[in-house]
Design a protein around this motif. Sequence first.
Motif, mmCIF file in Angstrom:
data_model
loop_
_atom_site.group_PDB
_atom_site.id
_atom_site.type_symbol
_atom_site.label_atom_id
_atom_site.label_comp_id
_atom_site.label_asym_id
_atom_site.label_seq_id
_atom_site.Cartn_x
_atom_site.Cartn_y
_atom_site.Cartn_z
ATOM 1 N N ALA A 133 0.834 -1.206 0.000
ATOM 2 C CA ALA A 133 0.000 0.000 0.000
ATOM 3 C C ALA A 133 0.865 1.251 0.000
ATOM 4 O O ALA A 133 0.426 2.323 -0.437
ATOM 5 N N ASN A 134 2.095 1.119 0.463
ATOM 6 C CA ASN A 134 3.009 2.259 0.428
ATOM 7 C C ASN A 134 3.556 2.440 -0.993
ATOM 8 O O ASN A 134 3.507 3.535 -1.546
ATOM 9 N N ASN A 135 4.084 1.344 -1.565
ATOM 10 C CA ASN A 135 4.595 1.395 -2.933
ATOM 11 C C ASN A 135 5.012 -0.015 -3.337
ATOM 12 O O ASN A 135 5.834 -0.636 -2.680
ATOM 13 N N TYR A 136 4.441 -0.493 -4.431
ATOM 14 C CA TYR A 136 4.744 -1.863 -4.850
ATOM 15 C C TYR A 136 6.191 -2.010 -5.290
ATOM 16 O O TYR A 136 6.894 -2.936 -4.887
ATOM 17 N N LEU A 137 6.671 -1.077 -6.137
ATOM 18 C CA LEU A 137 8.052 -1.168 -6.613
ATOM 19 C C LEU A 137 9.035 -0.976 -5.470
ATOM 20 O O LEU A 137 10.141 -1.519 -5.493
ATOM 21 N N GLY A 138 8.637 -0.188 -4.457
ATOM 22 C CA GLY A 138 9.499 -0.028 -3.281
ATOM 23 C C GLY A 138 9.733 -1.361 -2.610
ATOM 24 O O GLY A 138 10.848 -1.683 -2.182
ATOM 25 N N SER A 139 8.681 -2.180 -2.505
ATOM 26 C CA SER A 139 8.830 -3.515 -1.921
ATOM 27 C C SER A 139 9.730 -4.374 -2.790
ATOM 28 O O SER A 139 10.561 -5.142 -2.287
ATOM 29 N N THR A 140 9.572 -4.253 -4.123
ATOM 30 C CA THR A 140 10.406 -5.039 -5.039
ATOM 31 C C THR A 140 11.872 -4.666 -4.895
ATOM 32 O O THR A 140 12.758 -5.531 -4.824
ATOM 33 N N ILE A 141 12.137 -3.365 -4.828
ATOM 34 C CA ILE A 141 13.526 -2.905 -4.661
ATOM 35 C C ILE A 141 14.074 -3.361 -3.315
ATOM 36 O O ILE A 141 15.242 -3.771 -3.204
ATOM 37 N N ALA A 142 13.230 -3.317 -2.278
ATOM 38 C CA ALA A 142 13.667 -3.758 -0.955
ATOM 39 C C ALA A 142 14.064 -5.229 -0.988
ATOM 40 O O ALA A 142 15.067 -5.631 -0.383
ATOM 41 N N ASN A 143 13.294 -6.044 -1.700
ATOM 42 C CA ASN A 143 13.629 -7.460 -1.820
ATOM 43 C C ASN A 143 14.983 -7.645 -2.493
ATOM 44 O O ASN A 143 15.783 -8.506 -2.106
ATOM 45 N N GLN A 144 15.279 -6.837 -3.503
ATOM 46 C CA GLN A 144 16.574 -6.927 -4.177
ATOM 47 C C GLN A 144 17.705 -6.518 -3.239
ATOM 48 O O GLN A 144 18.771 -7.145 -3.223
ATOM 49 N N VAL A 145 17.467 -5.461 -2.453
ATOM 50 C CA VAL A 145 18.498 -5.001 -1.512
ATOM 51 C C VAL A 145 18.780 -6.074 -0.472
ATOM 52 O O VAL A 145 19.939 -6.388 -0.164
ATOM 53 N N VAL A 146 17.713 -6.665 0.077
ATOM 54 C CA VAL A 146 17.894 -7.695 1.091
ATOM 55 C C VAL A 146 18.583 -8.917 0.489
ATOM 56 O O VAL A 146 19.423 -9.548 1.130
ATOM 57 N N SER A 147 18.257 -9.256 -0.755
ATOM 58 C CA SER A 147 18.935 -10.369 -1.417
ATOM 59 C C SER A 147 20.426 -10.095 -1.550
ATOM 60 O O SER A 147 21.254 -10.989 -1.364
ATOM 61 N N GLU A 148 20.781 -8.838 -1.861
ATOM 62 C CA GLU A 148 22.197 -8.471 -1.970
ATOM 63 C C GLU A 148 22.876 -8.539 -0.608
ATOM 64 O O GLU A 148 24.013 -9.022 -0.487
ATOM 65 N N VAL A 149 22.170 -8.062 0.443
ATOM 66 C CA VAL A 149 22.723 -8.143 1.801
ATOM 67 C C VAL A 149 22.930 -9.608 2.188
ATOM 68 O O VAL A 149 23.968 -9.994 2.740
ATOM 69 N N ARG A 150 21.930 -10.416 1.891
ATOM 70 C CA ARG A 150 22.029 -11.843 2.198
ATOM 71 C C ARG A 150 23.210 -12.465 1.461
ATOM 72 O O ARG A 150 23.967 -13.251 2.033
ATOM 73 N N ARG A 151 23.380 -12.122 0.181
ATOM 74 C CA ARG A 151 24.494 -12.676 -0.584
ATOM 75 C C ARG A 151 25.830 -12.256 0.003
ATOM 76 O O ARG A 151 26.751 -13.064 0.135
ATOM 77 N N ALA A 152 25.924 -10.964 0.393
ATOM 78 C CA ALA A 152 27.181 -10.465 0.956
ATOM 79 C C ALA A 152 27.495 -11.164 2.275
ATOM 80 O O ALA A 152 28.640 -11.560 2.527
#
Length: 624
Positions: A133-152
């Motif tokens: 409800a805040n922003n769909y693409l914001g959630s998508t970008i957040a998932n990518q950021v967390v995936s990068e953090v997880r990978r690191a």
Amino acid sequence: MSALRMAFNELRRITSGKLPKLAVLALALVPLLYASLYLYANKDPYANLNNVPAALVVKDKGAQDLNAGKDVADELLNGKKFNWQVVDDADEGVRKGKYIFALTLPEDFSEALTSAEQNKPRQGVLTLTTNDANNYLGSTIANQVVSEVRRAITAKVSTEAADKFLLGFSTIRQETTKAADGAKQLADGNAQLRDKITELDAGVQKLDTGATQLSTGLHDLRTQTAVLPEGAKKIADGARQVATGNETAATEAEVYAKRAQDLIGVLDQANGDLANRLRTLGFTEEQVQKVMTSISQVRKPVDDANTKVQGAAGDLRKLATGADQVADGAEQLSAKMPPLVAGIAKLDDGAAALRDGLRQAATGTPQLKDGATKLATGASDLSTGLSGGIDKIPNADDPTRAAIAQAIGDPVAVRGLSQTKAATYGAGLAPFFLGLATWIGAFVLFLLLRPLSRRALAAGQSALRVALGGWLPGALLGIVQVLVMFTVVRFVVDIEPSNPLGTFGFLALMSLTFVAILHALNAAFGAVGKFLGLILLILQLVSAGGTFPWQTIPVPLYPLHYGLPMGYAVDGLRHLMYGGDLGSVGKDALILLAWLVGALALSSVAAYKQRVWTVSKLKPELVL
């Protein structure tokens, strides 16, 4: 009347007056407003992510030498990719839209990452709280950021684990080297043991033979010495009798010797008295000596006999003493003989037991020799295997071990090799929105322009000439639209094509084609043609592949992509703007030219048909 003349008259008609001129100017700016403003707004949205509010909740308590929660938080805060706010609880903030999303690091995050070292492996869990409800693409970008953090994090933890693993290999190599040295010593010792056991086996076999002979000899000795106690007793008794007899004889001889000695003493006394008496009677000394010499000669047998008696008495005493000693020795021998015989019997029994034991040993030592041989062979194989295996155990130095650990922990690195690349997100969308803006620009032109000249139709002009005369004003205004739009996008929005002249030329071709298509629709179908232009726009929006690859659209829509011009327009612009292979641009241009020719042909047919005036033409049912 020529087509150019008809086009000039149409342009003069729509610019006669102040408001018409402003309308024409507005028509020229429509593509600009659509393309430039949208591209400006979306030029590089990722560069402004640091303005997006995001919550970071760090509850991690750390574990041993690792505080992954703090490390992750520091990396995120220093990266400044989002406007991170470190808070204790973010659920309410995400729910109310204060934060676009929240990332939570739990209390046991570091402990979980090191759990494998305690043989209790479990995953560390990152909690990502989003709200579409805040922003769909914001959630998508957040998932990518967390995936990068997880990978690191995974790469770092895996690298450290791999480093410890490789260090363990170095330790194993060192210990294996020691084990190999020990195995070498063991093999040498076992080889020596094998040789000694071989010697032992030979010695035991000899001992077995000797023990058999010893047992046989002792048994014979035992048999033969069984009568020794009785014989020794008899010898002792006889020796004692001899000693007693000798004692008696010695005693008697001593008595006779004493008597003989006494006789000699009497004779000596008589000789002395006789010599004194002769001197008293007046014999001379010479006479006395002669008498005494004569008497000595007479006594000589007696003196000789006394000497022999005294000697015989002494010898008998010695013999008696010796016989007594012999008797004592014989008695002692007789007393010792039974224990001696008993000892011989024990020796015989022990020799028999020794023989039996050595016989068993002689039977077992060949097996022992075989076992020692196998043991020596096994120890040698162990030493050879350990020595050969040492080189197969990794023993990298510190830099090499770090590089290997990095490769194991993060085995795949992505090396970007971009044949062509859009500079920004906006540049990536530019081909699609420039094409869309060109279509919309062509569409609005015929809100003011008349597709066909009624005067020319009434005069019976050629259908092709009338069609060209209706298309040319829109084509000229379309070129103006493209020129203004391209100039602003290039120099104001700062989206720089790889091939500027080619891009502008292709945009001009697109405009001419789209104007021709919309001109044909308006000429052939009137007000309905405007609606058909919108329908075509919608169909092209979903099938052109302007954002996602066109292959992702449903298969039933594939014919629209292959048949409609927008997909070819977007493809050509991409290659011209990004510097791709220009071979496909020629194909795209030919297809657009085909649409242009086809549209002009349709306009010509429509012009031919409209030379006949009908009631519906004089008074149409729908006017837009």
